[in-house]
Design an enzyme around this catalytic site. Structure first.
Site, PDB file in Angstrom:
ATOM      1  N   ARG A   1       0.869  -1.179   0.000  1.00  0.00           N
ATOM      2  CA  ARG A   1       0.000   0.000   0.000  1.00  0.00           C
ATOM      3  C   ARG A   1       0.898   1.218   0.000  1.00  0.00           C
ATOM      4  O   ARG A   1       1.698   1.417   0.916  1.00  0.00           O
ATOM      5  CB  ARG A   1      -0.911   0.006   1.238  1.00  0.00           C
ATOM      6  CG  ARG A   1      -1.588   1.346   1.467  1.00  0.00           C
ATOM      7  CD  ARG A   1      -2.650   1.311   2.538  1.00  0.00           C
ATOM      8  NE  ARG A   1      -3.839   0.594   2.100  1.00  0.00           N
ATOM      9  CZ  ARG A   1      -5.023   0.666   2.702  1.00  0.00           C
ATOM     10  NH1 ARG A   1      -5.177   1.417   3.785  1.00  0.00           N
ATOM     11  NH2 ARG A   1      -6.043  -0.027   2.249  1.00  0.00           N
TER      12      ARG A   1
ATOM     13  N   HIS B   1      -7.697   0.759  -5.972  1.00  0.00           N
ATOM     14  CA  HIS B   1      -7.849  -0.098  -4.791  1.00  0.00           C
ATOM     15  C   HIS B   1      -8.453  -1.426  -5.254  1.00  0.00           C
ATOM     16  O   HIS B   1      -9.605  -1.760  -4.948  1.00  0.00           O
ATOM     17  CB  HIS B   1      -8.731   0.605  -3.760  1.00  0.00           C
ATOM     18  CG  HIS B   1      -8.635   0.041  -2.372  1.00  0.00           C
ATOM     19  ND1 HIS B   1      -7.828  -1.038  -2.048  1.00  0.00           N
ATOM     20  CD2 HIS B   1      -9.256   0.405  -1.216  1.00  0.00           C
ATOM     21  CE1 HIS B   1      -7.962  -1.299  -0.752  1.00  0.00           C
ATOM     22  NE2 HIS B   1      -8.814  -0.436  -0.228  1.00  0.00           N
TER      23      HIS B   1
HETATM   24  N1   CP Z   1     -11.209  -0.277   3.053  1.00  0.00           N
HETATM   25  C1   CP Z   1      -9.910  -0.277   3.410  1.00  0.00           C
HETATM   26  O1   CP Z   1      -9.006  -0.499   2.592  1.00  0.00           O
HETATM   27  O2   CP Z   1      -9.694  -0.011   4.719  1.00  0.00           O
HETATM   28  P1   CP Z   1      -8.276   0.214   5.397  1.00  0.00           P
HETATM   29  O3   CP Z   1      -7.754   1.533   4.875  1.00  0.00           O
HETATM   30  O4   CP Z   1      -8.554   0.250   6.863  1.00  0.00           O
HETATM   31  O5   CP Z   1      -7.368  -0.901   5.002  1.00  0.00           O
HETATM   32  N1  NVA Z   2     -10.271   6.447  -0.905  1.00  0.00           N
HETATM   33  C1  NVA Z   2      -9.837   6.044   0.403  1.00  0.00           C
HETATM   34  C2  NVA Z   2     -10.005   4.571   0.569  1.00  0.00           C
HETATM   35  C3  NVA Z   2      -9.613   4.057   1.916  1.00  0.00           C
HETATM   36  C4  NVA Z   2      -9.786   2.584   2.022  1.00  0.00           C
HETATM   37  C5  NVA Z   2      -8.407   6.447   0.619  1.00  0.00           C
HETATM   38  O1  NVA Z   2      -7.586   6.252  -0.282  1.00  0.00           O
HETATM   39  O2  NVA Z   2      -8.100   6.966   1.693  1.00  0.00           O
END
Ligand code: CP
Ligand code: NVA
Length: 317
Positions: A116, A143
Site C-alpha cells: 500500500r 484499490h
Molecule cells: N477499506 C480499506 O481499505 O480499509 P483500510 O484503509 O482500513 O485498510
Molecule cells: N479512498 C480512500 C479509501 C480508503 C480505504 C483512501 O484512499 O483513503
C-alpha cells in the site's frame, strides 16, 4: 572472476503473476476468483492451512490501514504462511536504493509482497522487478482488492455480479477508478455522481466507456442519479494522501452526501456500500450507515475471504 560466478541482476525465471490493477485479471478470472472466495468463506472455520506453508509474505504499508492490513495478515496466517509488516521506516522504498534493487532483494527472501503506497507507478515498478507476486493494497490511483471483495458482497446481496445499477456518490478517487476498471470486465450500469472538480481519472474513465462492457456515465445530480439504483456506494471525500485538499473537497461535495432523503429515491431494496473507514456525518449519515440498507460490515468481512482468493489465484500459475 569467471562469468559463470556472476549472477545477473535480472529476474529469476520463476513464473509468477501480480495483481496491481483489476485488469491483471481477465473476466473469466474475476468470476473464478469470486467462486473461490465464496468457497473459502464457507470453509472459514476450517481453513486450508497448508496452501502457504513455509511461505513468508511481506506487507509494505506506507499509509494507515485497518481492514486491508488485518485481513491480509489473518488470510496469510489462516493459509499457513507467515508475514512481515513493514512501514516506510524500514525499507524506505526508492530512497535508500532503487525500487528495482529493493524488488530483487525482497524476492530472494519473500514468497509474495502486498504493498500500500502513494504512487501506482511505484507498485508497477516493484512488480516489474520482483520475481514473486506483488499485490496492490491501495494506491492513490486504484484499490483493486477492495473492488474484488465488493463484487463478492454484491453477489451475496443481489444474487448476481452483473446487470445491476451501481451509483457511486462522492469523490472520484482510487475506489471510483477501480469500479471503472471492473466495469470493463463485468457488465453493469455505473453512474459516478460527483462534482465537476472531483472527477475520476480521465484515462480510466475513457477506457471504461470505450470498453463497452458496461454503461458508464458521470452525473452531477445525485438525486437524479440514484433513481432505480440497486447499489449506492460512497467513500471519504478526502483520501489518504489528500487530506490537505479536505476543505475544497468538502465544498465541492457537500451536495453529494448519502443520507436518508437520497436513499428514498433509490430502489426500495437498494444496498448501501462504503469501503470504510467512514467519516460519519460527512459523506454518509449515521441513519444510513446504521440503517437496514447498509452492508458496510459485510463488505469489511469479505475483505478477508477475498484476500485469500486473490493470493491463491495468483499462486495457480
Ligand atoms: N477499506 C480499506 O481499505 O480499509 P483500510 O484503509 O482500513 O485498510
Ligand atoms: N479512498 C480512500 C479509501 C480508503 C480505504 C483512501 O484512499 O483513503
Amino acid at each position: 572472476m569467471s562469468a559463470s560466478l556472476v549472477r545477473p541482476a535480472g529476474k529469476d525465471p520463476r513464473p509468477h503473476r501480480d495483481f496491481v490493477t483489476e485488469l491483471d485479471f481477465s473476466r473469466q478470472e474475476v468470476i473464478e476468483t469470486l467462486a473461490l472466495a465464496r468457497e473459502l468463506k464457507e470453509l472459514r472455520d476450517r481453513p486450508d492451512s497448508a496452501a502457504l506453508q513455509h511461505q513468508t509474505w511481506g506487507l509494505i504499508f506506507h499509509k494507515p490501514s485497518l481492514r486491508t492490513r488485518i485481513s491480509f495478515e489473518v488470510a496469510i496466517d489462516q493459509l499457513g504462511g507467515s508475514h512481515i509488516y513493514l512501514t516506510d521506516n524500514e525499507i524506505q522504498l526508492g530512497k535508500r536504493e532503487t525500487i528495482a534493487d529493493a524488488a530483487r532483494v525482497l524476492s530472494r527472501y519473500l514468497n509474495g509482497i502486498v504493498i500500500r503506497t502513494f504512487k501506482q507507478s511505484d507498485v508497477e515498478e516493484l512488480a516489474q522487478h520482483a520475481d514473486v507476486p506483488v499485490i496492490n493494497a491501495l494506491t492513490d490511483l486504484l484499490h483493486p482488492c477492495q473492488i474484488m471483495s465488493d463484487i463478492l458482497t454484491i453477489y451475496e446481496k443481489l444474487g448476481r455480479y452483473e446487470d445491476f445499477k451501481l451509483v457511486y456518490i462522492g469523490d472520484g478517487n482510487n475506489v471510483t477508478n477501480s469500479w471503472l476498471n471492473l466495469s470493463t470486465l463485468l457488465g453493469f450500469e455505473l453512474v459516478v455522481a460527483t462534482s465537476p472538480d472531483t472527477l475520476p481519472d480521465a484515462g480510466i474513465f475513457e477506457r471504461a466507456q470505450k470498453a463497452g462492457s458496461s454503461r458508464v456515465v458521470i452525473s452531477h445530480d445525485p438525486q437524479e442519479a440514484v433513481h432505480g439504483a440497486n447499489v449506492i456506494y460512497t467513500d471519504v471525500w478526502a483520501s489518504m494522501g489528500q487530506k490537505d485538499k479536505f476543505v475544497e473537497k468538502e465544498q465541492a461535495l457537500r451536495a453529494f452526501q448519502v443520507n436518508g432523503d437520497l436513499l428514498r429515491k433509490a430502489d426500495k431494496d437498494c444496498i448501501v456500500m462504503h469501503c470504510l473507514p467512514a467519516e460519519r456525518g460527512r459523506e454518509i449519515t449515521d441513519e444510513v450507515m446504521d440503517g437496514r440498507h447498509s452492508v458496510v460490515f459485510d463488505q469489511a468481512e469479505n475483505r478477508l475471504h477475498m484476500q485469500k482468493a486473490i493470493i491463491l489465484k495468483l499462486l495457480e500459475v
